[in-house]
Design a protein around this motif. Structure first.
Motif, PDB file in Angstrom:
ATOM      1  N   ASN A  66       0.819  -1.214   0.000  1.00 56.56           N
ATOM      2  CA  ASN A  66       0.000   0.000   0.000  1.00 56.56           C
ATOM      3  C   ASN A  66       0.854   1.265   0.000  1.00 56.56           C
ATOM      4  N   LEU A  67       0.410   2.252  -0.798  1.00 58.26           N
ATOM      5  CA  LEU A  67       1.120   3.524  -0.956  1.00 58.26           C
ATOM      6  C   LEU A  67       0.472   4.624  -0.125  1.00 58.26           C
ATOM      7  N   THR A  68      -0.792   4.449   0.225  1.00 57.55           N
ATOM      8  CA  THR A  68      -1.488   5.339   1.168  1.00 57.55           C
ATOM      9  C   THR A  68      -2.097   4.414   2.225  1.00 57.55           C
ATOM     10  N   PRO A  69      -2.638   4.980   3.322  1.00 56.20           N
ATOM     11  CA  PRO A  69      -3.222   4.084   4.330  1.00 56.20           C
ATOM     12  C   PRO A  69      -4.261   3.156   3.695  1.00 56.20           C
ATOM     13  N   LEU A  70      -4.303   1.937   4.226  1.00 52.13           N
ATOM     14  CA  LEU A  70      -5.209   0.926   3.652  1.00 52.13           C
ATOM     15  C   LEU A  70      -6.090   0.369   4.754  1.00 52.13           C
ATOM     16  N   PHE A  71      -7.383   0.300   4.471  1.00 52.63           N
ATOM     17  CA  PHE A  71      -8.279  -0.339   5.427  1.00 52.63           C
ATOM     18  C   PHE A  71      -9.197  -1.316   4.728  1.00 52.63           C
ATOM     19  N   ILE A  72      -9.192  -2.556   5.230  1.00 52.61           N
ATOM     20  CA  ILE A  72     -10.104  -3.599   4.779  1.00 52.61           C
ATOM     21  C   ILE A  72     -10.849  -4.064   6.018  1.00 52.61           C
ATOM     22  N   GLY A  73     -12.152  -3.947   6.008  1.00 48.58           N
ATOM     23  CA  GLY A  73     -12.939  -4.351   7.175  1.00 48.58           C
ATOM     24  C   GLY A  73     -13.389  -5.788   7.061  1.00 48.58           C
TER      25      GLY A  73
ATOM     26  N   ARG B 130     -18.097   4.078 -16.134  1.00 47.00           N
ATOM     27  CA  ARG B 130     -18.019   3.508 -14.783  1.00 47.00           C
ATOM     28  C   ARG B 130     -17.272   4.485 -13.876  1.00 47.00           C
ATOM     29  N   LYS B 131     -17.665   4.461 -12.601  1.00 49.31           N
ATOM     30  CA  LYS B 131     -17.065   5.374 -11.633  1.00 49.31           C
ATOM     31  C   LYS B 131     -15.685   4.880 -11.188  1.00 49.31           C
ATOM     32  N   PHE B 132     -14.764   5.810 -11.074  1.00 44.29           N
ATOM     33  CA  PHE B 132     -13.382   5.480 -10.749  1.00 44.29           C
ATOM     34  C   PHE B 132     -12.804   6.581  -9.865  1.00 44.29           C
ATOM     35  N   TYR B 133     -11.920   6.248  -8.923  1.00 48.91           N
ATOM     36  CA  TYR B 133     -11.358   7.255  -8.010  1.00 48.91           C
ATOM     37  C   TYR B 133      -9.909   7.601  -8.340  1.00 48.91           C
ATOM     38  N   PHE B 134      -9.591   8.893  -8.238  1.00 47.43           N
ATOM     39  CA  PHE B 134      -8.209   9.344  -8.424  1.00 47.43           C
ATOM     40  C   PHE B 134      -7.338   8.891  -7.256  1.00 47.43           C
ATOM     41  N   HIS B 135      -6.032   8.788  -7.516  1.00 46.66           N
ATOM     42  CA  HIS B 135      -5.071   8.653  -6.416  1.00 46.66           C
ATOM     43  C   HIS B 135      -4.895  10.025  -5.777  1.00 46.66           C
ATOM     44  N   GLN B 136      -4.533  10.024  -4.500  1.00 48.05           N
ATOM     45  CA  GLN B 136      -4.296  11.286  -3.792  1.00 48.05           C
ATOM     46  C   GLN B 136      -2.981  11.174  -3.017  1.00 48.05           C
ATOM     47  N   PRO B 137      -1.847  11.313  -3.750  1.00 47.17           N
ATOM     48  CA  PRO B 137      -0.549  11.081  -3.104  1.00 47.17           C
ATOM     49  C   PRO B 137      -0.282  12.006  -1.908  1.00 47.17           C
ATOM     50  N   LYS B 138      -0.958  13.162  -1.867  1.00 49.33           N
ATOM     51  CA  LYS B 138      -0.762  14.066  -0.724  1.00 49.33           C
ATOM     52  C   LYS B 138      -1.290  13.466   0.571  1.00 49.33           C
ATOM     53  N   ARG B 139      -2.154  12.485   0.437  1.00 47.93           N
ATOM     54  CA  ARG B 139      -2.776  11.893   1.625  1.00 47.93           C
ATOM     55  C   ARG B 139      -2.000  10.686   2.147  1.00 47.93           C
TER      56      ARG B 139
ATOM     57  N   PRO C 130     -12.590   7.696  -1.669  1.00 55.44           N
ATOM     58  CA  PRO C 130     -12.727   9.142  -1.922  1.00 55.44           C
ATOM     59  C   PRO C 130     -11.816   9.977  -1.040  1.00 55.44           C
ATOM     60  N   LEU C 131     -11.385   9.440   0.102  1.00 54.79           N
ATOM     61  CA  LEU C 131     -10.528  10.195   1.007  1.00 54.79           C
ATOM     62  C   LEU C 131      -9.052   9.878   0.807  1.00 54.79           C
ATOM     63  N   GLY C 132      -8.746   9.138  -0.227  1.00 53.46           N
ATOM     64  CA  GLY C 132      -7.341   8.900  -0.566  1.00 53.46           C
ATOM     65  C   GLY C 132      -6.787   7.583  -0.066  1.00 53.46           C
ATOM     66  N   LEU C 133      -7.587   6.802   0.652  1.00 51.67           N
ATOM     67  CA  LEU C 133      -7.071   5.515   1.127  1.00 51.67           C
ATOM     68  C   LEU C 133      -6.949   4.518  -0.028  1.00 51.67           C
ATOM     69  N   GLY C 134      -6.111   3.502   0.192  1.00 51.56           N
ATOM     70  CA  GLY C 134      -6.144   2.314  -0.652  1.00 51.56           C
ATOM     71  C   GLY C 134      -5.331   2.330  -1.929  1.00 51.56           C
ATOM     72  N   SER C 135      -4.445   3.326  -2.142  1.00 53.99           N
ATOM     73  CA  SER C 135      -3.581   3.254  -3.325  1.00 53.99           C
ATOM     74  C   SER C 135      -2.548   2.149  -3.107  1.00 53.99           C
ATOM     75  N   CYS C 136      -2.358   1.310  -4.110  1.00 49.40           N
ATOM     76  CA  CYS C 136      -1.493   0.131  -3.950  1.00 49.40           C
ATOM     77  C   CYS C 136      -0.675  -0.123  -5.210  1.00 49.40           C
ATOM     78  N   ARG C 137       0.506  -0.718  -5.024  1.00 48.01           N
ATOM     79  CA  ARG C 137       1.240  -1.217  -6.185  1.00 48.01           C
ATOM     80  C   ARG C 137       1.245  -2.743  -6.147  1.00 48.01           C
ATOM     81  N   ILE C 138       1.107  -3.337  -7.319  1.00 47.53           N
ATOM     82  CA  ILE C 138       1.186  -4.794  -7.411  1.00 47.53           C
ATOM     83  C   ILE C 138       2.429  -5.154  -8.206  1.00 47.53           C
ATOM     84  N   ASP C 139       3.218  -6.067  -7.686  1.00 47.67           N
ATOM     85  CA  ASP C 139       4.372  -6.582  -8.422  1.00 47.67           C
ATOM     86  C   ASP C 139       4.149  -8.044  -8.756  1.00 47.67           C
TER      87      ASP C 139
END
Ligand SMILES: [Zn+2]
Length: 361
Positions: A44-51, A179-188, A265-274
């Motif tokens: 994860n590149l920003t905070p990640l939450f999976i409930g 389809r709806k899609f969310y931007f990354h928010q690297p500032k977050r 929408p609040l910037g969580l969940g940006s991830c890189r996959i290798d």
């Protein structure tokens, strides 16, 4: 993100492909050429939450004492990408509400590419099931105890949906073609999440801080060439994209990255996959000895890089509107100058905004 405002709404609508081709999924057990396993790491590149814990909604999902991302979450993320890029039906639209072209598949012998790959179930009496040809494991953390932080997450819910925000940008209509899609928010990356003030509700979530690695595997069975190429592309994406956001002439540059989990929408969940390894399963020797391939073929390091380049070429070189828009949404640029927010209540209440759409990207 509406026109004339300095901030950007956290999401956009991405046009899907114009046509969808349907056919019977290839499931012949004898067809082993494109069966195998892909080994991946996700970080994860920003905070990640999976409930998903039964008794503790603040806590990241834990199974057998380990933080995990369930395979079903990864599958959902990958399926929606495949749907946009590969030309898939709209699985949630069983009646073709806006556009009959994208009506959800309902016959196991006539399926769009995403239903062939990820599975589908017919509706109604005597419904048949196609279980799909891709099986994704849960992703397990490498670290014993990932670093977490309790965030106040303030999500908003509109009382009313501002219809112009949901029109397909290219047609200006509500036509089910996007389809709806969310931007990354690297500032977050590390900052506390900012509240919005529309009918907000506050939720506390113990999110994993950036830099946590999870490992997972994907098994694939009897994939046709196009299906395998699509699978590898939606995992690997592209490492170098160079785009210009039209409104504001903002240049962005960087790799394409995924987005997963809660509070996108609040910037969580940006991830890189290798992708660490791709293994093709050998044909059963007794039946296919004449074909020669009796051992699994393994691709790693440089050989893997070359294989990925070959398999993803079709999509990397695709300059359709769908792909261009997707690159603008998925690019991860640490220097992205934009501020993301939703319009406040008074914006929606102002009649002069009633026809305003989102900024062009
Ligand atoms: Zn379908």
């Amino acid at each position: 993100m509406p026109k004339d405002e300095t901030f950007w709404n956290p999401y956009r609508l991405i046009p899907v492909q114009d046509t969808i081709s349907k056919k019977r999924p290839l499931t012949d057990e004898k067809f082993r050429a494109n069966s195998g396993r892909i080994y991946c790491t996700i970080e994860n590149l920003t905070p990640l939450f999976i409930g998903g814990n039964r008794n503790n909604s603040q806590q990241f999902l834990i199974s057998n004492g380990k933080h995990i991302i369930p395979g079903s979450s990864l599958k959902g993320m990958l399926r929606s990408l495949a749907e946009i890029i590969g030309g898939g039906c709209s699985v949630t639209d069983s009646n073709g509400q806006f556009n009959r072209t994208y009506t959800a598949c309902n016959k196991v012998d006539s399926l769009c590419v995403t239903c062939r790959m990820f599975g589908m179930m017919e509706r109604g009496r005597g419904a048949r099931v196609h279980k799909g040809k891709i099986f994704i494991s849960d992703a397990l953390t490498r670290e014993e105890k990932p670093e977490t932080k309790l965030f106040d997450v303030q999500l908003f819910s509109h009382g009313t949906r501002h219809e112009p925000f949901y029109r397909t940008p290219q047609t200006g209509r509500l036509d089910g073609k996007s389809r709806k899609f969310y931007f990354h928010q690297p500032k977050r990356k590390n900052s506390a999440l900012e509240p919005t003030n529309i009918q907000k509700f506050v939720d506390k979530k113990n999110a994993i801080l950036p830099g946590c690695q999870f490992e997972f595997e994907i098994d694939f069975v009897s994939l046709e060439k196009f299906e395998l190429e699509l699978l590898v592309y939606i995992l690997a994406l592209e490492e170098n994209v160079d785009v210009i956001i039209e409104d504001g002439k903002i240049p962005l540059k960087g790799p394409m990255r995924h987005k997963l989990g809660y509070a996108k929408p609040l910037g969580l969940g940006s991830c890189r996959i290798d992708l660490n390894k791709i293994e093709y399963f050998a044909a059963p020797a007794e039946r296919f000895s004449s074909l020669g391939q009796t051992e699994n073929i393994v691709y790693e390091r440089d050989a893997l890089k070359t294989l990925i380049k070959t398999l993803t070429h079709r999509f990397v070189s695709d300059t359709s509107t769908t792909m261009q828009q997707l690159r603008k949404m998925m690019v991860w640029d640490e220097n992205d100058p934009r501020d993301f927010a939703y319009p406040k209540n008074h914006w929606f209440n102002n009649a002069s905004n009633s026809e305003k759409a989102l900024k062009h990207i």
